[in-house]
Design a protein around this motif. Structure first.
Motif, PDB file in Angstrom:
ATOM      1  N   CYS A  63      42.328  43.635  29.648  1.00  0.00           N
ATOM      2  CA  CYS A  63      42.629  43.014  30.856  1.00  0.00           C
ATOM      3  C   CYS A  63      43.683  43.102  30.994  1.00  0.00           C
ATOM      4  O   CYS A  63      44.146  42.192  30.749  1.00  0.00           O
ATOM      5  N   LYS A  65      44.670  42.296  33.813  1.00  0.00           N
ATOM      6  CA  LYS A  65      44.579  41.381  35.478  1.00  0.00           C
ATOM      7  C   LYS A  65      44.165  39.458  34.891  1.00  0.00           C
ATOM      8  O   LYS A  65      43.979  39.548  33.877  1.00  0.00           O
ATOM      9  N   ASN A  66      44.763  38.217  36.221  1.00  0.00           N
ATOM     10  CA  ASN A  66      44.415  37.445  35.882  1.00  0.00           C
ATOM     11  C   ASN A  66      43.665  36.866  36.771  1.00  0.00           C
ATOM     12  O   ASN A  66      44.121  35.446  37.168  1.00  0.00           O
ATOM     13  N   CYS A  67      42.426  37.570  36.824  1.00  0.00           N
ATOM     14  CA  CYS A  67      42.204  36.483  38.067  1.00  0.00           C
ATOM     15  C   CYS A  67      41.536  35.395  38.087  1.00  0.00           C
ATOM     16  O   CYS A  67      41.075  35.225  36.900  1.00  0.00           O
ATOM     17  N   TYR A  69      39.025  33.380  38.832  1.00  0.00           N
ATOM     18  CA  TYR A  69      37.553  32.821  38.467  1.00  0.00           C
ATOM     19  C   TYR A  69      36.920  33.979  36.869  1.00  0.00           C
ATOM     20  O   TYR A  69      35.943  33.532  36.478  1.00  0.00           O
ATOM     21  N   CYS A  70      37.626  34.971  36.571  1.00  0.00           N
ATOM     22  CA  CYS A  70      36.817  35.242  35.261  1.00  0.00           C
ATOM     23  C   CYS A  70      36.641  35.610  34.066  1.00  0.00           C
ATOM     24  O   CYS A  70      38.288  34.345  33.867  1.00  0.00           O
ATOM     25  N   VAL A  72      37.487  37.025  31.712  1.00  0.00           N
ATOM     26  CA  VAL A  72      38.138  37.779  30.852  1.00  0.00           C
ATOM     27  C   VAL A  72      39.243  38.071  31.088  1.00  0.00           C
ATOM     28  O   VAL A  72      40.159  38.835  30.988  1.00  0.00           O
ATOM     29  N   ARG A  73      39.947  37.071  32.272  1.00  0.00           N
ATOM     30  CA  ARG A  73      41.316  36.878  32.157  1.00  0.00           C
ATOM     31  C   ARG A  73      42.224  36.695  31.369  1.00  0.00           C
ATOM     32  O   ARG A  73      41.852  36.688  30.035  1.00  0.00           O
ATOM     33  N   GLY A 109      37.977  46.474  31.999  1.00  0.00           N
ATOM     34  CA  GLY A 109      39.346  45.438  32.398  1.00  0.00           C
ATOM     35  C   GLY A 109      39.876  46.594  33.242  1.00  0.00           C
ATOM     36  O   GLY A 109      39.488  47.523  32.723  1.00  0.00           O
TER      37      GLY A 109
HETATM   38  S1  SF4 Z   1      38.247  41.825  34.444  1.00  0.00           S
HETATM   39 FE1  SF4 Z   1      38.308  40.539  35.233  1.00  0.00          FE
HETATM   40  S2  SF4 Z   1      40.148  39.790  35.654  1.00  0.00           S
HETATM   41 FE2  SF4 Z   1      40.401  41.927  34.652  1.00  0.00          FE
HETATM   42  S3  SF4 Z   1      40.135  42.882  36.770  1.00  0.00           S
HETATM   43 FE3  SF4 Z   1      37.918  42.018  36.930  1.00  0.00          FE
HETATM   44  S4  SF4 Z   1      38.076  39.929  37.483  1.00  0.00           S
HETATM   45 FE4  SF4 Z   1      40.267  40.277  37.118  1.00  0.00          FE
END
Ligand code: SF4
Length: 371
Positions: A63, A65-67, A69-70, A72-73, A109
């Motif tokens: 993925c 992205k770097n959310c 809470y996640c 797998v960020r 992701g």
């Molecule tokens: S996989 Fe995780 S880091 Fe990637 S977009 Fe979804 S919530 Fe955000």
């Protein structure tokens, strides 16, 4: 001072004001049973006691992205990244076909490369060919361009899940990096694009986030209604220690309180949007072993058994204590029937189980069953 509202009387109403929703979200254990009973009745009278299956394939944990809470960020360097091969996905599709699940969800992701767009489109096309159009396909691949959504829809996907996570823009900023890549407005635009391209659109929120209030949650319920959403997948926020949001763990409600708050949200959603599809998420099950069954009893009508090849399961931990990561697809199916019967519901084998709501809303295009 206003007298305490009578919950039984409140539940006789056909719709609720914002303040009434906040009141209902705040009731104690005894009164919450009244909400659950009402939601269960509404479910029986609208979508009935059928539960639709979606075989869930966790396609890739790569993925961009770097959310915050996640698990797998992109910033989490403590996991092994993987992507299933085409054969592995097609084997999963064959499993769906052989076991008459009716539908599958391909989740991964967020990647926006041309190569990834093509790869997903080809997978969708091949699943449609393999099943002679019998398998309904839901995608969950994050924010993409409208052209990408259109391409995937044309390949044969007809439902898409894109969780808003919270409808409060300020809270959204607190749980995502502060950059244009993680923009609340872009998320809204993506939901709009999906709808305009003809998808049945699913979204959802996390319940019990740090800094979140019942006022926010009432707004989430109103957001779903105003957005005229077709399906919802929502559940308790479960913290993951390898994420920045973990630093606020002391602000969280105890897990069981988050669980019951999630059930109240789910029940109120069924009452306020009677004909949508609502998923019983695995996050519920990670707090209470019978969490999904309880959700089905009070309003959920979709369950997504994980059919990802077992060796990848531990690498797709969006949150910790995720259940069933050591089971194979057959194990999951075996226990499902008993679990759903326990909730006095039955599995609708071989049906796509499209959202009734999608069938009735104005979309300017034929329904998926027409194509
Ligand atoms: S996989 Fe995780 S880091 Fe990637 S977009 Fe979804 S919530 Fe955000």
């Amino acid at each position: 001072m206003n007298p305490k509202p009578n919950i039984q009387n409140l539940l006789e109403k056909e719709s609720f004001s914002h303040d009434e929703l906040v009141t209902l979200l705040s009731v104690d254990k005894a009164e919450q049973e009244l909400i659950f009973e009402k939601a269960s009745q509404v479910k029986q009278n609208t979508v009935g006691n059928k539960v639709y299956l979606r075989g869930l394939v966790e396609y890739s944990n790569i993925c961009t992205k770097n959310c915050l809470y996640c698990g797998v960020r992109s910033g989490n360097k403590n996991i092994r990244r993987y992507r299933l091969t085409e054969n592995e996905v097609l084997e999963a599709a064959q499993f769906v076909l052989d076991h008459h699940f009716g539908s599958m969800v391909i989740q991964g992701g967020e990647l926006s490369s041309t190569q990834n767009t093509r790869r997903i489109g080809q997978l969708v096309t091949k699943i449609k060919q393999l099943s002679q159009g019998k398998i309904g396909i839901t995608l969950s691949m994050g924010e993409q361009s409208r052209e990408t959504y259109r391409y995937w829809f044309e390949c044969g996907a007809h439902r898409y899940l894109l969780r808003i996570e919270t409808s409060n823009p300020d809270l959204y900023k607190k749980i995502h990096p502060m950059d244009t890549f993680h923009s609340f407005e872009k998320r809204l635009q993506a939901l709009d694009d999906l709808r305009n391209e003809g998808f049945q659109v699913g979204t959802g929120v996390m319940i019990g986030l740090p800094f979140q209030t019942n006022d926010d949650l009432a707004n989430d319920l109103e957001f779903f209604k105003n957005f005229d959403i077709d399906m919802i997948g929502m559940g308790p926020y479960i913290e993951h220690k390898n994420t920045p949001l973990y630093q606020y763990k002391d602000l969280l409600l105890p897990p069981l309180d988050r669980f019951y708050l999630s059930l109240k949200m789910l029940a109120l959603l069924r009452i306020t949007m009677p004909d949508i599809n609502i998923a019983a998420t695995t996050a519920l099950q990670s707090i209470d072993k019978l969490g999904r069954e309880k959700a089905i009893k009070i309003g959920a009508n979709v369950i997504m058994p994980n059919i990802t090849p077992g060796r990848y399961r531990d690498d797709y931990l969006l949150y910790q204590n995720k259940p069933c990561t050591d089971e194979n697809a057959d194990d999951c199916k075996t226990c499902l029937e008993a679990r759903i019967a326990l909730a006095e519901n039955e599995i609708a084998y071989g049906e796509w189980g499209d959202s009734k709501h999608y069938g009735t809303r104005d979309k300017g295009q034929g329904t998926s069953e027409d194509r």
